[in-house]
Structure formats: C-alpha cells, structure tokens
Motif scaffolding. Structure first.
Motif, PDB file in Angstrom:
ATOM      1  N   PRO A 181       0.570  -1.322  -0.481  1.00  0.00           N
ATOM      2  CA  PRO A 181      -0.366   0.226   0.239  1.00  0.00           C
ATOM      3  C   PRO A 181       1.259   1.348   0.063  1.00  0.00           C
ATOM      4  O   PRO A 181       2.055   1.267   0.972  1.00  0.00           O
ATOM      5  CB  PRO A 181      -0.767  -0.073   1.049  1.00  0.00           C
ATOM      6  N   THR A 182       0.722   2.061  -1.051  1.00  0.00           N
ATOM      7  CA  THR A 182       1.504   3.556  -0.757  1.00  0.00           C
ATOM      8  C   THR A 182       1.141   4.186   0.093  1.00  0.00           C
ATOM      9  O   THR A 182       2.417   4.548   0.081  1.00  0.00           O
ATOM     10  CB  THR A 182       0.685   4.042  -1.924  1.00  0.00           C
ATOM     11  N   GLY A 183       0.270   4.311   0.847  1.00  0.00           N
ATOM     12  CA  GLY A 183      -0.063   4.869   2.472  1.00  0.00           C
ATOM     13  C   GLY A 183       0.593   4.806   3.364  1.00  0.00           C
ATOM     14  O   GLY A 183       1.564   5.355   3.542  1.00  0.00           O
ATOM     15  N   GLN A 184       1.676   3.388   3.337  1.00  0.00           N
ATOM     16  CA  GLN A 184       3.012   2.671   4.425  1.00  0.00           C
ATOM     17  C   GLN A 184       4.297   3.586   3.928  1.00  0.00           C
ATOM     18  O   GLN A 184       4.682   4.104   4.617  1.00  0.00           O
ATOM     19  CB  GLN A 184       2.762   1.343   4.444  1.00  0.00           C
TER      20      GLN A 184
END
Length: 358
Positions: free
Chosen positions: A251-254
C-alpha cells in the motif's frame, strides 16, 4: 482415538467409492486404469531395480546381457560426473566445497538468520570458502585453474555466483525502475526489457566470446566469470520485474506515512518496502531460482564441463556408450533433488507467512 481412525478410514472409503466406483461404467474404467498404472509401475521397477546391474566389477558385458538398467556406469564413472576434470587427488576439495554450499543454503533457510547482515555474512563467507577450496593457493592447497573445474561443483558455483551477483543488481534495477525521475526509470526500463527480450544462450555467447573483442586485454577477465556476469544480468532483469511487482503490492500509504514521519529513504526501503515486496514476490522468486538452477546446463554450449557435459563424457568414452539413459536419469535425479527441495521450502515459506498474517 480408535473410533476417530475408523471414522477417517470410512470417510476415505466413501470418497474413493464416490469418485471411482459410483457406477458400473466408472468401476470398469477405474479397474482398467489401475491395472495399466500397476503395469507401468512394475515395468519401471523391474527395469530400474529388480533386473538392473549395479556393480561395475563385471564390466559392460554384464549390462549388455541383462534386461534391466545399467547402473554400473554410475558405479564406474560417478567421479567424472560429479567432479568433471578436477584433479583426482583433489576431489575431496570439490566435495567439501559442495557441502559448504549445502550448509550455507540450510543456514539461509533458518528464520533466525533472516536479516540483511546475517544473510550477507553467510552467503559471502560461504561463497569465498567455496571459491578458495576450489581454486586453492592457500593453506598449502595446489592451485586448480577454472578450466579444470567441472561436474556438480561447477554447476553449483555457477548457480550461487549468478544469484549472489544478480540479486543485489535486481534490487537496484527495481528501485531505479520506480524512480520519480522519468529519464532514470525510462532508461532502466529499456535495459531490463532489452535483456529480457534476448535468449540466455545469446547473452552467454556474447559475454563469453564476443565481449573480449571489444574490451582491452586487462579488462576481459576469464571466460567463466564473463559468462557468470551475463547469467547474473539475465537473472537480475527478470528478478527486478518480480521485485517491482511485489513493491506495487505494498500500500502506498505506508511509504507516505514513513515520509511524513521523517524516515529516511534507505530505512524506508530496507525496513518497510523491501520486506513486504519480497513476501509478495516469494512464489515468483522461488520459481526464478528453480529456472536459474536448471539453466546452468546451457554453459555446456560455451565450452564448460558442468554436470551435463560430465555426464556426456561419462557414457561417451570407453565401452559405456549404450548406457546414456542411465546417466541422464542419474543427472535428472540430481536436478530433481535440488529443485524439489527448493520448491518445497518455498511452499513452506508461503504457508508460514500466510499463518503470520492471520
């Protein structure tokens, strides 16, 4: 416990009855198929074991008179198959070097050593130990030129060297491919796609034969190391795409959260991105390892005496020319042992990581 076992056997019988004997037609077809299968198994066992010749003491004549396999050729030529042209009195070094690789692989499979520093020490230390055992020149060991290496030890050396050089290169290519700078990601993509579009045999031939014509003598090096470098580049191109695919599953949010917390790029890659990327790419990575090990047989084309070439020499000289099937079966068993063990370990890792997510 006895009641549970009885219920389990009853359940198995019910499943077998439903699948194979649910109707008269299925029953007849199942009996015919089982009979054919039993005939095939008996024929193979009779050829490979019951009617086979295992000792080379009586010479090739005993094999020609027998109806089964001629495993006597393995008894007579196993040293040539496993060690190739390596000096006979130094075979212990070649065998010990292969044992070092086995120990290195086993240690790499233990979860306690699953960190960058430990894996690096194990692989680099094991590789250097392997190399100096094969090459010699230290601790009173005689020097054995690479052209005299052969058999299983050369196959293992090619595989380990390819992975050792290709894996860091594949990580670098994967990171450059996802760079925010278009000219870096675009150029890296061209390099990866160009290498992947070529057969490995073409790359090996170019690095082993063509490259010395365009390089000065001091930079050309030994043909074996040039070929390994080409194999590592080929491995890295495919593995880079596998790793990049694993990165896309994170996930790019990480990564954005890590950036907002001020985590440096190196630590984001080392502790957040790459561990999850390798986990996502584990099945494809194991498959790439298996392919790479099998592709070591292509080195026979450019003149190296790896295990397949050693097998050809084992039955191609002397009076054993008729026993090529047994030699190839023995070599296939060696390949199977390595590849099957690797695939089973990959399956174990997949189950272990799935359990960790629950």
């Amino acid at each position: 416990m006895a009641m549970t076992d009885q219920m389990g056997r009853t359940g198995m019988l019910a499943v077998l009855r439903e699948r194979y004997f649910s109707s008269p037609g299925n029953t007849i077809l199942s009996i015919i198929c089982f009979a054919i299968l039993a005939l095939i198994v008996w024929t193979v066992l009779d050829w490979a074991i019951f009617s086979a010749v295992f000792s080379a003491a009586k010479g090739p004549g005993a094999c020609k008179a027998a109806d089964g396999a001629c495993w006597a050729v393995i008894d007579a030529r196993w040293q040539l198959i496993l060690f190739g042209l390596y000096p006979h009195e130094e075979h212990w070094r070649s065998g010990l070097a292969c044992l070092v690789v086995v120990v290195m692989t086993v240690l790499s499979c233990i979860p306690y050593f699953w960190n960058g520093r430990s894996i690096s020490i194990i692989w680099i230390g094991g590789f250097l130990t392997f190399y100096f055992l094969m090459k010699g020149g230290i601790f009173g060991m005689t020097v054995v030129d690479e052209q005299r290496w052969g058999g299983l030890s050369l196959t293992v050396f090619i595989f380990v060297s390819t992975v050792l050089v290709g894996m860091p290169l594949s990580i670098l290519l994967a990171l450059l491919r996802r760079s925010d700078l278009p000219w870096i990601s675009g150029l890296t993509g061209i390099i990866i796609d160009s290498v992947r579009s070529l057969p490995l045999l073409t790359i090996l031939f170019a690095f082993a034969v063509v490259l010395p014509f365009v390089l000065p003598d001091w930079a050309s090096g030994d043909k074996l190391y040039r070929a390994i470098l080409g194999s590592a580049l080929f491995f890295a191109a495919y593995q880079a795409e596998i790793i990049r695919g694993g990165m896309q599953g994170v996930p790019t949010g990480q990564e954005e959260a890590a950036k907002s917390l001020g985590v440096r790029y190196f630590h984001r890659i080392q502790r957040i991105l790459l561990p999850q990327a390798f986990k996502n790419a584990l099945p494809a990575t194991i498959n790439q390892f298996v392919i790479t090990f099998k592709e070591t047989s292509l080195f026979i084309i450019i003149g190296f005496f790896e295990i397949l070439a050693s097998g050809n020499a084992a039955y191609g000289t002397g009076n054993w020319t008729f026993a090529f099937v047994e030699v190839y079966a023995f070599i296939a068993l060696i390949y199977f042992a390595f590849v099957f063990s690797l695939s089973r370990y990959g399956a174990f890792l997949e189950r272990r990581m799935d359990v960790g997510d629950q």
